[in-house]
Design a protein around this motif. Structure first.
Motif, PDB file in Angstrom:
ATOM      1  N   TYR A  52      -7.012  -2.469  -4.492  1.00 15.77           N
ATOM      2  CA  TYR A  52      -5.946  -1.562  -4.900  1.00 15.77           C
ATOM      3  C   TYR A  52      -5.914  -0.414  -3.896  1.00 15.77           C
ATOM      4  O   TYR A  52      -6.897  -0.129  -3.208  1.00 15.77           O
ATOM      5  N   GLU A  53      -4.766   0.239  -3.809  1.00 19.02           N
ATOM      6  CA  GLU A  53      -4.555   1.187  -2.718  1.00 19.02           C
ATOM      7  C   GLU A  53      -5.069   2.580  -3.072  1.00 19.02           C
ATOM      8  O   GLU A  53      -4.770   3.131  -4.125  1.00 19.02           O
ATOM      9  N   GLN A  54      -5.827   3.126  -2.140  1.00 20.05           N
ATOM     10  CA  GLN A  54      -6.315   4.492  -2.263  1.00 20.05           C
ATOM     11  C   GLN A  54      -6.360   5.099  -0.864  1.00 20.05           C
ATOM     12  O   GLN A  54      -6.791   4.446   0.087  1.00 20.05           O
ATOM     13  N   ASP A  98      -4.922   8.148  -5.503  1.00 22.13           N
ATOM     14  CA  ASP A  98      -4.885   6.837  -6.149  1.00 22.13           C
ATOM     15  C   ASP A  98      -3.418   6.452  -6.323  1.00 22.13           C
ATOM     16  O   ASP A  98      -2.720   6.999  -7.185  1.00 22.13           O
ATOM     17  N   VAL A  99      -2.974   5.529  -5.489  1.00 20.97           N
ATOM     18  CA  VAL A  99      -1.543   5.235  -5.398  1.00 20.97           C
ATOM     19  C   VAL A  99      -1.008   4.670  -6.712  1.00 20.97           C
ATOM     20  O   VAL A  99       0.023   5.122  -7.222  1.00 20.97           O
ATOM     21  N   ASP A 100      -1.679   3.692  -7.293  1.00 22.81           N
ATOM     22  CA  ASP A 100      -1.188   3.069  -8.528  1.00 22.81           C
ATOM     23  C   ASP A 100      -1.168   4.052  -9.689  1.00 22.81           C
ATOM     24  O   ASP A 100      -0.290   3.990 -10.556  1.00 22.81           O
ATOM     25  N   LEU A 101      -2.120   4.961  -9.726  1.00 24.14           N
ATOM     26  CA  LEU A 101      -2.184   5.949 -10.801  1.00 24.14           C
ATOM     27  C   LEU A 101      -1.242   7.124 -10.578  1.00 24.14           C
ATOM     28  O   LEU A 101      -1.067   7.961 -11.471  1.00 24.14           O
ATOM     29  N   GLU A 102      -0.658   7.200  -9.368  1.00 25.36           N
ATOM     30  CA  GLU A 102       0.204   8.323  -8.991  1.00 25.36           C
ATOM     31  C   GLU A 102      -0.520   9.649  -9.247  1.00 25.36           C
ATOM     32  O   GLU A 102       0.007  10.567  -9.867  1.00 25.36           O
ATOM     33  N   GLN A 103      -1.739   9.711  -8.728  1.00 25.52           N
ATOM     34  CA  GLN A 103      -2.579  10.882  -8.954  1.00 25.52           C
ATOM     35  C   GLN A 103      -3.297  11.261  -7.667  1.00 25.52           C
ATOM     36  O   GLN A 103      -3.761  10.396  -6.926  1.00 25.52           O
ATOM     37  N   VAL A 104      -3.384  12.563  -7.404  1.00 26.18           N
ATOM     38  CA  VAL A 104      -4.095  13.094  -6.254  1.00 26.18           C
ATOM     39  C   VAL A 104      -5.113  14.112  -6.745  1.00 26.18           C
ATOM     40  O   VAL A 104      -4.785  15.011  -7.521  1.00 26.18           O
TER      41      VAL A 104
END
Length: 200
Positions: free
Chosen positions: A72-74, A87-93
């Protein structure tokens, strides 16, 4: 486990002569390092927990982009002052001061300098040619040992053993030393709509 790899840094040198000289030469002669990586995590029994792949861009001092593409993308970016973990999938930075995020991750390890390494690690020459083992001087750190394999003056593998029996191995590929890096890669602007969390 990725957060563990990302929130790390430093290294050191002492005896070990030829092997440590390769490490010293890396820090003296390398301003940037670009390549791809394969990272595997195994548990205490040797079972595969996770395998990840991606690319990285390192510019000393303390700037890098570490991009996990699978499974998964990070995206992890250090701009010299702050560490951003997206964390791209979580839409969180999550963002925090870089000095508060030091540990023993591959990118931070290789973007530092020898002076910091001497302050934080004890170095023991490894059993194989080009191998250096690093043990943290602070027992509070979340890992027990780092094993660094050098070849022709550049790192080709880093192995991190944490205090829980996990073994994280990072193999470097397609390495380019002192390649030009677009400065935009070493900055991070949170995408519109993501949650930005200030870490401590």
């Amino acid at each position: 486990m990725r957060r563990f790899i990302a929130l790390c840094l430093l290294l050191l040198a002492l005896p070990g002569h030829a092997d440590v000289e390769q490490l010293e030469a890396y820090f003296e002669q390398t301003d940037t390092l670009v390549g791809s990586f394969v990272q595997t995590t195994r548990d205490e029994a040797g079972n595969l927990v996770e395998e990840a792949e991606g690319a990285f861009w390192i510019a000393r001092s303390q700037r890098f982009r570490w991009h996990y593409r699978t499974p998964y993308e990070q995206i992890i970016v250090a701009d010299g002052k702050r560490l951003w973990v997206h964390d791209v999938d979580l839409e969180q930075v999550v963002v925090r001061p870089l000095d508060d995020a030091m540990g023993a991750g591959a990118a931070q390890l290789l973007s530092g300098d020898m002076a910091n390494l001497r302050d934080n690690f004890q170095v023991i020459a490894g059993d194989d040619a080009g191998q250096v083992e690093l043990q943290p001087t602070d027992p509070a750190w979340d890992f027990q040992r780092i094993q660094l394999q050098m070849n022709a003056g550049v790192p080709v593998q880093i192995v991190i053993e944490d205090g829980l029996g996990d073994r994280i191995e990072v193999q470097f590929r397609e390495l380019e030393r002192n390649a030009s890096i677009d400065e935009a890669r070493l900055r991070f602007e949170p995408p519109e709509g993501v949650d930005v969390i200030e870490g401590s």
